[in-house]
Motif scaffolding. Structure first.
Motif, mmCIF file in Angstrom:
data_model
loop_
_atom_site.group_PDB
_atom_site.id
_atom_site.type_symbol
_atom_site.label_atom_id
_atom_site.label_comp_id
_atom_site.label_asym_id
_atom_site.label_seq_id
_atom_site.Cartn_x
_atom_site.Cartn_y
_atom_site.Cartn_z
ATOM 1 N N ARG A 35 25.623 -19.856 -11.795
ATOM 2 C CA ARG A 35 24.806 -21.020 -11.645
ATOM 3 C C ARG A 35 24.150 -21.876 -12.572
ATOM 4 N N ALA A 36 24.159 -20.855 -13.610
ATOM 5 C CA ALA A 36 23.299 -21.890 -15.377
ATOM 6 C C ALA A 36 24.080 -23.038 -15.679
ATOM 7 N N ALA A 37 25.734 -22.008 -15.361
ATOM 8 C CA ALA A 37 26.662 -22.872 -15.959
ATOM 9 C C ALA A 37 27.014 -24.516 -15.385
ATOM 10 N N ARG A 38 26.919 -23.856 -14.092
ATOM 11 C CA ARG A 38 27.379 -25.098 -13.350
ATOM 12 C C ARG A 38 26.062 -26.279 -13.128
ATOM 13 N N VAL A 39 25.011 -25.984 -13.634
ATOM 14 C CA VAL A 39 23.720 -26.911 -13.882
ATOM 15 C C VAL A 39 22.639 -27.422 -15.217
ATOM 16 N N LYS A 40 23.578 -26.912 -16.364
ATOM 17 C CA LYS A 40 23.215 -27.174 -17.128
ATOM 18 C C LYS A 40 23.580 -28.516 -18.079
ATOM 19 N N PRO A 41 25.027 -28.555 -17.388
ATOM 20 C CA PRO A 41 25.596 -29.957 -18.280
ATOM 21 C C PRO A 41 24.866 -31.019 -17.937
ATOM 22 N N GLY A 42 24.848 -30.888 -16.218
ATOM 23 C CA GLY A 42 24.142 -32.063 -15.740
ATOM 24 C C GLY A 42 22.256 -32.128 -16.351
ATOM 25 N N LEU A 43 21.897 -31.651 -16.785
ATOM 26 C CA LEU A 43 19.888 -31.853 -17.439
ATOM 27 C C LEU A 43 20.517 -31.889 -19.218
ATOM 28 N N GLY A 44 21.409 -31.406 -19.572
ATOM 29 C CA GLY A 44 21.690 -31.610 -20.797
ATOM 30 C C GLY A 44 21.373 -30.592 -22.070
ATOM 31 N N ILE A 45 21.731 -29.201 -21.180
ATOM 32 C CA ILE A 45 20.947 -28.001 -21.822
ATOM 33 C C ILE A 45 22.430 -27.253 -22.623
ATOM 34 N N PRO A 46 22.555 -26.639 -23.577
ATOM 35 C CA PRO A 46 23.310 -26.245 -23.660
ATOM 36 C C PRO A 46 23.546 -24.529 -23.568
ATOM 37 N N ALA A 47 24.284 -23.999 -23.850
ATOM 38 C CA ALA A 47 24.423 -22.760 -23.457
ATOM 39 C C ALA A 47 23.691 -21.560 -24.185
ATOM 40 N N ARG A 48 23.127 -21.768 -24.925
ATOM 41 C CA ARG A 48 22.571 -21.003 -26.284
ATOM 42 C C ARG A 48 21.251 -22.155 -26.732
ATOM 43 N N GLU A 81 27.949 -16.690 -24.346
ATOM 44 C CA GLU A 81 29.944 -16.955 -24.576
ATOM 45 C C GLU A 81 30.272 -17.413 -22.760
ATOM 46 N N TYR A 82 29.989 -16.425 -21.986
ATOM 47 C CA TYR A 82 30.542 -16.594 -20.376
ATOM 48 C C TYR A 82 29.799 -18.314 -20.040
ATOM 49 N N GLU A 83 28.982 -18.903 -20.235
ATOM 50 C CA GLU A 83 28.550 -19.484 -19.345
ATOM 51 C C GLU A 83 29.192 -21.048 -20.743
ATOM 52 N N GLU A 84 29.856 -21.135 -22.032
ATOM 53 C CA GLU A 84 30.291 -21.847 -22.188
ATOM 54 C C GLU A 84 31.690 -21.626 -21.858
ATOM 55 N N ARG A 85 32.116 -20.647 -21.938
ATOM 56 C CA ARG A 85 33.555 -20.832 -21.172
ATOM 57 C C ARG A 85 33.824 -21.589 -19.626
ATOM 58 N N LEU A 86 32.505 -21.572 -18.884
ATOM 59 C CA LEU A 86 32.653 -22.013 -17.826
ATOM 60 C C LEU A 86 32.382 -23.689 -17.474
ATOM 61 N N MET A 87 31.518 -23.855 -18.898
ATOM 62 C CA MET A 87 30.775 -25.190 -19.156
ATOM 63 C C MET A 87 32.286 -26.188 -19.722
ATOM 64 N N GLY A 88 32.876 -25.254 -20.175
ATOM 65 C CA GLY A 88 34.113 -26.231 -20.853
ATOM 66 C C GLY A 88 33.639 -27.504 -21.537
ATOM 67 N N ASP A 89 34.311 -27.917 -21.767
ATOM 68 C CA ASP A 89 34.331 -29.439 -21.943
ATOM 69 C C ASP A 89 32.978 -30.024 -21.779
ATOM 70 N N LYS A 90 32.248 -29.917 -20.084
ATOM 71 C CA LYS A 90 31.474 -30.251 -19.670
ATOM 72 C C LYS A 90 29.655 -30.018 -20.974
ATOM 73 N N PRO A 132 27.147 -28.918 -22.710
ATOM 74 C CA PRO A 132 26.211 -29.970 -24.256
ATOM 75 C C PRO A 132 26.787 -29.233 -25.537
ATOM 76 N N LYS A 133 26.593 -29.872 -26.526
ATOM 77 C CA LYS A 133 26.650 -29.288 -27.788
ATOM 78 C C LYS A 133 25.142 -29.360 -28.718
ATOM 79 N N GLY A 134 25.129 -27.568 -29.594
ATOM 80 C CA GLY A 134 23.511 -27.541 -30.306
ATOM 81 C C GLY A 134 22.631 -27.100 -29.207
ATOM 82 N N ASP A 135 21.645 -26.818 -30.606
ATOM 83 C CA ASP A 135 20.114 -25.772 -29.250
ATOM 84 C C ASP A 135 19.294 -26.841 -28.299
ATOM 85 N N ALA A 136 19.223 -26.431 -27.484
ATOM 86 C CA ALA A 136 18.215 -27.037 -26.707
ATOM 87 C C ALA A 136 17.235 -27.255 -27.438
#
Length: 126
Positions: A50-63, A102-111, A113-117
């Motif tokens: 769920r987080a991996a689906r929501v974070k890109p829209g909020l500009g939040i990186p996995a880490r 790492e799983y979130e990053e794989r799920l988010m793929g190109d979407k 966001p880079k860097g620390d939130a």
């Protein structure tokens, strides 16, 4: 009181059987707990998804280091409260968190966001 060799053997056999029965019970309970842990970890994984689906829209990186620290601090408190080995809890959750990121990053793929939130709502949110 004198005991006969037969009585001593029967007592030893009885003690051995009681220990074997207790060990069987220990293993049964551990197996049940393992099943519960797998169920809980699967539920946790769904939240990572769920987080991996929501974070890109909020500009939040996995880490997000702040969130990692928050999760580890909460788990540390819970492990102390429950008398769980702090070493075990920290090792397990560090592994779970790193896998989750790492799983979130794989799920988010190109979407992804880079860097620390920069905000406190980022990171390993599940």
């Amino acid at each position: 009181m004198m005991t006969t060799p037969g009585a001593e053997k029967a007592a030893a056999d009885s003690t051995l059987q009681a220990l074997q029965d207790e060990m069987s019970d220990v293993r049964r309970v551990i197996d049940e707990l393992d099943d519960e842990l797998v169920t809980l970890l699967a539920r946790r994984q769904r939240q990572i998804e769920r987080a991996a689906r929501v974070k890109p829209g909020l500009g939040i990186p996995a880490r997000a280091p702040e969130r990692v620290d928050e999760v580890l601090a909460r788990v540390l408190g819970a492990s102390r409260r429950e008398s769980l080995s702090v070493e075990l809890a920290m090792n397990l959750w560090t592994t779970i968190i790193e896998w989750s990121i790492e799983y979130e990053e794989r799920l988010m793929g190109d979407k992804a966001p880079k860097g620390d939130a920069q905000s406190s709502d980022g990171g390993e949110r599940s």
